[in-house]
Design an enzyme around this catalytic site. Structure first.
Site, PDB file in Angstrom:
ATOM      1  N   HIS A  29       0.838  -1.223   0.000  1.00  0.00           N
ATOM      2  CA  HIS A  29       0.000   0.000   0.000  1.00  0.00           C
ATOM      3  C   HIS A  29       0.869   1.270   0.000  1.00  0.00           C
ATOM      4  CE1 HIS A  29      -3.368  -2.678   1.301  1.00  0.00           C
ATOM      5  NE2 HIS A  29      -2.389  -3.255   1.994  1.00  0.00           N
ATOM      6  N   SER A  54      15.254  22.051 -15.429  1.00  0.00           N
ATOM      7  CA  SER A  54      14.063  22.843 -15.721  1.00  0.00           C
ATOM      8  C   SER A  54      14.510  24.204 -16.214  1.00  0.00           C
ATOM      9  CB  SER A  54      13.222  22.990 -14.452  1.00  0.00           C
ATOM     10  OG  SER A  54      12.411  24.147 -14.539  1.00  0.00           O
ATOM     11  N   LYS A 106      16.153  21.918 -10.200  1.00  0.00           N
ATOM     12  CA  LYS A 106      15.525  20.658 -10.611  1.00  0.00           C
ATOM     13  C   LYS A 106      16.452  19.712 -11.341  1.00  0.00           C
ATOM     14  CE  LYS A 106      11.213  20.372 -11.233  1.00  0.00           C
ATOM     15  NZ  LYS A 106      10.110  19.643 -10.668  1.00  0.00           N
ATOM     16  N   GLU A 144      10.157   8.800 -16.714  1.00  0.00           N
ATOM     17  CA  GLU A 144       8.761   9.187 -16.981  1.00  0.00           C
ATOM     18  C   GLU A 144       8.318   8.728 -18.361  1.00  0.00           C
ATOM     19  OE1 GLU A 144       8.025  13.429 -15.515  1.00  0.00           O
ATOM     20  OE2 GLU A 144      10.189  13.183 -15.322  1.00  0.00           O
TER      21      GLU A 144
END
Ligand code: ARG
Length: 466
Positions: free
Chosen positions: A164, A285, A291, A298
């Protein structure tokens, strides 16, 4: 396009036609922009077919020689990038045949004896998918090797095991990575199964009913590396389940990759901080200077969209199609090519990322001790040492967790008298099992998370992938 080539394309099937196809007809009908990727397979099929026609005496030895010579020249032109693919010639089959005619003259017209574009395309796609399965299996093995090397090197590193996405029990980083090695092993098995079933040759089914020429289908099947010719000519030209099966295997594999990709995305966040990726697999970024984004992970996570989409697309194209061939089936190629392109790239990117990742062992180990992750170990100790039934031990442990929570400590931080208040039989050696390291090391059951188990599993896989 020249008037000449237009007339030529038309002439391959245009005997009963008096007008050329309209522009929209050509736009919807032509597939050359897509199926030119089948050139190598088409030529291999034509070589085998011509050799068989020669061997059976259906065409003369001289014609066969001329055809083989012409096909070699075409192969060279394609490899050199000088072959002119013509949209008015519809597809790869007619582009190659038309060029063969230009190169060797009328003998080219004998190549299509006892053959149709229907069995030709069924063959070409089968050959392409078979090769794609083989390439994919090789790429899966490369990714597995990268995972195994990392797992072996970090067999002792602790990390939280989750259910979970909540702290469950401490595990080892190596164990976690080896879980993906197992998944990928089954993926490779699915591609191997699909390959075995697809490995029958449809060439010789002709348009749909077979042929009156005395062809030797066993010969072409053997030449092209198939186990046997397909046994029903209608099925031969209309079956695309070989592609569906490979796409299903691809979709499942992509699902596995997306799970690992998602974990990488989580692990590289400053909040988790479990691993670091180098500049090679991250981007910055344009507005936020701090970043480091895990774009490759992704994008691997996203690929299952295109790949599962391809499976759905071809399934829906095939659904409800009456036997035998229907032009609908021409639309199988875009999704098949796209799916394997995406999967091969995703596997390569994932192998690169796995090799590139640096686990942050101390952060992971600290996280492994958070969230009362050794509660099961306490309960097991109460069962083993005090002979309590597991349910009662579970209840006592629950009370211990509650108390630890109110004191703001982990289970190992509870004073002995607090534990003895829950059961007077508790002794101080209970603390031996309350550390994440002891917890993980104790799980020596086959397939368990103990470092020795992980190393054994890594060795088993290394041997298997040799
Ligand atoms: N381009 C076609 C395809 O990909 C080849 C088969 C065409 N057959 C035909 N009878 N029109 O399916």
């Amino acid at each position: 396009m020249s008037e000449d080539s237009e007339a030529l394309g038309h002439s391959l099937w245009g005997g009963r036609f008096s007008a050329k196809p309209g522009a929209v007809m050509q736009a919807i009908n032509a597939s050359i922009d897509v199926d030119k990727r089948l050139a190598a397979q088409d030529i291999a099929g034509s070589r085998a077919h011509a050799a068989m026609l020669g061997a059976t005496g259906i065409i003369s030895a001289a014609d066969e020689t001329a055809i083989q010579r012409g096909l070699t020249a075409i192969e060279g032109e394609i490899a050199a990038g000088v072959f002119a693919f013509r949209v008015e010639l519809e597809d790869i089959h007619m582009n190659i045949e038309a060029r063969l005619t230009e190169l060797i003259g009328p003998a080219a017209g004998r190549l299509h004896t006892a053959r149709s574009r229907n069995d030709q395309v069924a063959l070409d796609l089968r050959l392409w998918v078979r090769e794609a399965c083989d390439r994919t299996v090789a790429r899966i093995a490369t990714l597995q090797r990268a995972l195994i090397a990392k797992a072996d090197a970090h067999a002792d590193d602790l990390m939280p095991g989750f259910t979970h996405l909540q702290s469950a029990q401490p595990v080892t980083f190596g164990h976690h990575l080896m879980a993906y090695v197992e998944m990928l092993g089954r993926d490779a098995g699915r591609f191997a199964d699909a390959r075995r079933r697809m490995n029958e040759c449809p060439l010789g089914a002709a348009a749909l009913a077979g042929t009156s020429f005395p062809i030797d289908r066993a010969m072409t099947a053997k030449t092209l590396g198939f186990d046997a010719p397909t046994a029903n000519s209608l099925d031969s030209v209309s079956a695309r389940d070989f592609a569906l099966e490979a796409l299903a295997a691809a979709a499942i594999c992509a699902t596995h990759l997306s799970r690992l990709a998602e974990e990488i995305v989580l692990w590289v966040t400053p909040q988790f901080g479990f691993i670091a990726l180098s500049d090679a697999y991250t981007t910055g970024s344009s507005i936020m200077p701090q970043k480091r984004n895990p774009d490759a992970a992704e994008l691997v996570r996203a690929k299952v969209g295109a790949i599962l989409g391809a499976l759905v697309s071809v399934t829906v194209v095939m659904k409800g199609l009456p036997l035998a061939y229907g032009k609908d089936m021409q639309d199988d190629k875009v999704p098949v090519f796209a799916a394997f392109d995406a999967l091969e790239l995703a596997l390569a990117a994932m192998a690169g990322m796995v090799g590139d990742m640096t686990p942050n062992s101390s952060t992971m180990a600290a996280a492994a001790g958070v969230g009362y992750a050794t509660a099961t170990d306490l309960a097991d100790w109460l069962v083993r040492r005090l002979g309590l039934p597991f349910r009662e031990a579970h209840h006592i442990t629950g009370a211990a967790v509650k108390q630890a929570e109110s004191l703001g400590v982990e289970l190992a931080g509870l004073p002995l008298d607090a534990l003895q208040a829950l059961n007077p039989g508790v002794t101080s050696d209970v603390y031996d099992v309350l550390t994440p390291r002891a917890s993980a090391a104790s799980r020596l059951s086959f397939g368990g998370t103990a470092p020795d188990q992980v190393r054994a599993q890594a060795q088993r896989w290394k041997d298997k992938l040799k």
